[in-house]
Design a protein around this motif. Structure first.
Motif, PDB file in Angstrom:
ATOM      1  N   GLU A  77     -66.143 -49.773  -9.253  1.00 40.32           N
ATOM      2  CA  GLU A  77     -66.447 -49.800 -10.836  1.00 40.32           C
ATOM      3  C   GLU A  77     -67.872 -50.470 -10.896  1.00 40.32           C
ATOM      4  O   GLU A  77     -68.697 -50.294 -11.712  1.00 40.32           O
ATOM      5  CB  GLU A  77     -65.610 -50.666 -11.785  1.00 40.32           C
ATOM      6  N   ARG A  78     -67.938 -51.703  -9.975  1.00 43.85           N
ATOM      7  CA  ARG A  78     -69.420 -52.357 -10.047  1.00 43.85           C
ATOM      8  C   ARG A  78     -70.424 -51.570  -9.554  1.00 43.85           C
ATOM      9  O   ARG A  78     -71.698 -51.415 -10.149  1.00 43.85           O
ATOM     10  CB  ARG A  78     -69.210 -53.577  -9.218  1.00 43.85           C
ATOM     11  N   LEU A  80     -70.907 -48.255  -9.952  1.00 45.69           N
ATOM     12  CA  LEU A  80     -71.286 -47.239 -10.962  1.00 45.69           C
ATOM     13  C   LEU A  80     -71.870 -47.851 -12.101  1.00 45.69           C
ATOM     14  O   LEU A  80     -72.761 -47.288 -12.566  1.00 45.69           O
ATOM     15  CB  LEU A  80     -69.810 -46.465 -11.531  1.00 45.69           C
ATOM     16  N   GLU A  81     -71.554 -49.125 -12.384  1.00 44.48           N
ATOM     17  CA  GLU A  81     -72.167 -49.858 -13.268  1.00 44.48           C
ATOM     18  C   GLU A  81     -73.834 -50.068 -13.048  1.00 44.48           C
ATOM     19  O   GLU A  81     -74.800 -49.945 -13.984  1.00 44.48           O
ATOM     20  CB  GLU A  81     -71.505 -51.277 -13.779  1.00 44.48           C
ATOM     21  N   MET A  82     -73.929 -50.448 -11.673  1.00 41.67           N
ATOM     22  CA  MET A  82     -75.158 -50.977 -11.226  1.00 41.67           C
ATOM     23  C   MET A  82     -75.950 -49.708 -11.200  1.00 41.67           C
ATOM     24  O   MET A  82     -77.328 -49.661 -11.438  1.00 41.67           O
ATOM     25  CB  MET A  82     -75.190 -51.531  -9.881  1.00 41.67           C
ATOM     26  N   MET A  84     -75.751 -46.805 -13.166  1.00 41.21           N
ATOM     27  CA  MET A  84     -76.092 -46.611 -14.446  1.00 41.21           C
ATOM     28  C   MET A  84     -77.333 -47.510 -15.116  1.00 41.21           C
ATOM     29  O   MET A  84     -78.271 -47.137 -15.714  1.00 41.21           O
ATOM     30  CB  MET A  84     -74.976 -46.642 -15.540  1.00 41.21           C
ATOM     31  N   LEU A  85     -77.325 -48.811 -14.854  1.00 39.51           N
ATOM     32  CA  LEU A  85     -78.275 -49.810 -15.194  1.00 39.51           C
ATOM     33  C   LEU A  85     -79.616 -49.138 -14.523  1.00 39.51           C
ATOM     34  O   LEU A  85     -80.444 -49.400 -15.335  1.00 39.51           O
ATOM     35  CB  LEU A  85     -77.713 -51.198 -14.767  1.00 39.51           C
ATOM     36  N   ARG A 135     -79.472 -57.823 -18.955  1.00 38.38           N
ATOM     37  CA  ARG A 135     -78.289 -57.121 -18.506  1.00 38.38           C
ATOM     38  C   ARG A 135     -78.085 -57.119 -16.788  1.00 38.38           C
ATOM     39  O   ARG A 135     -76.829 -57.218 -16.389  1.00 38.38           O
ATOM     40  CB  ARG A 135     -78.415 -55.728 -18.985  1.00 38.38           C
ATOM     41  N   THR A 139     -74.946 -58.910 -14.960  1.00 40.87           N
ATOM     42  CA  THR A 139     -73.882 -58.006 -14.378  1.00 40.87           C
ATOM     43  C   THR A 139     -73.926 -58.683 -12.883  1.00 40.87           C
ATOM     44  O   THR A 139     -72.770 -58.644 -12.461  1.00 40.87           O
ATOM     45  CB  THR A 139     -74.572 -56.628 -14.248  1.00 40.87           C
TER      46      THR A 139
END
Length: 475
Positions: A77-78, A80-82, A84-85, A135, A139
């Protein structure tokens, strides 16, 4: 007893570490010598306790290493978040680059409105990058384990944004400086263009204002006209030299061009042989250029319109012309026309460029008609050739303004081909060599073609016309 055990514990730890690194032969633990006194049972007990403590310490270190290793590995999950960022960061950087390109394009040609819009877009994109940076920090910095792992990415992002922020500051400074310069130029030209825009409105007020200006300002003098004519001559020579070098680079037949210019000057067909000397082609080309640019000099607007201000309001027109002369004298013609491309001087440049540079000439010299297309569209090209032409045109325009500032108006004359040489009104552009004296030498010479015009001023002084002389028998 407790103190004794503590001392033994320290000693046994050192001995155990030494034994582990350098084991004794035969693995005989009873060979270890203990310097302090004590019972055998106490020594065995202390060694056992130390071994237990060492084993517990090793297990604790292994547990911490395993937990740190597991903590450094980001979850899916981390990740994928990175991803996208970072995708948003790349998109924002691309948008900011496009905005910065638009900001650069608004500088040439100078467009203040487009520049302001591009500036707002660049600032907005930089702010968006700043939000993404925060952000990113939240994160990766939410816990202690990921801070060191993602520190490189955060530094890279700052390094990417920093140059753009510095460039934006420099551009903002340049924009402010240019805006101040534009305001100053507009203020200087306000008086120069007022009589074209005001027409007959507020005549009484306009007369009073101009009268006050005329009293405070110095009056035009014939000496200024002579000095300005010298500037015209120098500018004419410079532009002609550049044009001649371009013609030679384009492999023109210079002799044929000179014969054509001679024929146009004498209103006759070109002869087979030119009377111009081998190294005197520049004089024939200068004659052609001056003839084109001085055409219409005796009219107040070079016949660009039907204005009769010099006849209807002669005093006011003289004051207006001298005011324009003083304001325009120190201006760069390129900067002037970038602000007011269609002012009277701009229209003069349009007209004279099209008259001097024929389409076939331009295509031969530059390989295309791009400069001519820009002129026909109402723009002024940013090229070395056109800049040299603007310098020449400005000198002639200033001479014209000064001429219509003088009372009486200077009379304009030029020598005709075949005319006898008169030293009072003419000067030769080429040296005449003769063993019998200068007077006899010039007596046998006639004008082949005029190079630049002459003027007779109101105070009686004469600015001589420049001519190219040839022997009478060779004309």
């Amino acid at each position: 007893m407790a103190t004794k055990v503590s001392n033994f514990s320290d000693l046994i730890q050192r001995v155990t570490a030494s034994c582990l690194l350098h084991p004794l032969a035969g693995n005989r633990p009873d060979d270890i010598s203990v310097q302090r006194s004590g019972s055998d049972s106490d020594s065995e007990e202390e060694r056992y306790e130390t071994k237990q403590e060492q084993d517990g310490f090793d297990e604790e270190e292994e547990s911490k290493d395993w937990e740190a290793a597991n903590k450094d590995e980001p979850s899916n999950e981390r990740i994928l978040e990175m991803e996208m960022l970072m995708g948003e960061v790349f998109d924002a950087v691309s948008a900011m680059k496009r905005a910065y390109v638009s900001l650069q394009q608004s500088h040439s040609p100078w467009d203040p409105d487009k520049m302001r819009v591009a500036d707002v877009v660049v600032v907005a994109e930089l702010r968006k990058l700043g939000v993404l940076r925060e952000r990113f920090r939240r994160t990766v910095g939410g816990d202690g384990g990921g801070r060191g792992r993602w520190r490189l990415g955060s530094l890279t992002l700052r390094e990417v944004v920093a140059p753009y922020e510095a460039s934006l500051e420099e551009l903002n400074k340049e924009v402010k400086a240019k805006q101040v310069e534009v305001d100053n130029l507009r203020e200087k030209l306000k008086t120069a263009t007022s009589f074209n825009s005001s027409g007959g409105r507020s005549k009484g007020k306009s007369k009073r204002r101009v009268s006050c200006t005329a009293q405070a300002a110095p009056a035009p003098a014939p000496e200024q006209f002579e000095a300005t004519m010298n500037l015209v001559t120098e500018a004419s020579k410079s532009f002609t030299s550049l044009l001649l070098s371009l013609m030679r680079s384009a492999h023109w037949d210079i002799a044929a061009a000179v014969r054509s210019i001679e024929a146009a000057s004498s209103n006759a067909t070109a002869s087979a042989d030119s009377v111009v000397g081998k190294n005197h082609s520049k004089y024939a080309l200068e004659s052609y250029v001056n003839r084109k640019i001085f055409q219409g000099f005796d009219h107040e607007t070079f016949y660009m319109d039907g204005s009769l201000s010099s006849l209807l309001h002669p005093d006011q027109h003289r004051r207006d012309c001298f005011t324009q002369y003083r304001d325009m004298k120190a201006m760069d013609p390129v900067e002037l026309l970038s602000i007011l491309p269609t002012c009277s001087f701009g229209k003069f440049c349009f007209k004279k460029y099209l008259a001097i540079v024929h389409p076939k000439m331009e295509e031969s010299l530059f390989g295309d008609l791009e400069q001519r297309r820009q002129v026909l569209d109402g723009h002024h090209p940013r090229s070395q050739f056109y800049s040299e032409f603007l310098g020449f045109s400005k000198a002639v325009w200033l001479l014209h303004l000064l001429a219509f500032s003088l009372d009486p108006l200077p009379s304009h004359f030029e020598a005709n081909p075949g005319a006898e040489f008169h030293s009072q009104y003419m000067e030769s552009v080429s040296k005449i060599s003769c063993n019998n004296g200068a007077g006899n030498a010039y007596a046998s010479m006639v004008v082949s073609f005029p190079v630049s015009p002459g003027f007779k001023l109101g105070n009686g002084s004469i600015i001589k016309a420049r001519v190219y002389l040839v022997p009478k028998n060779g004309f």
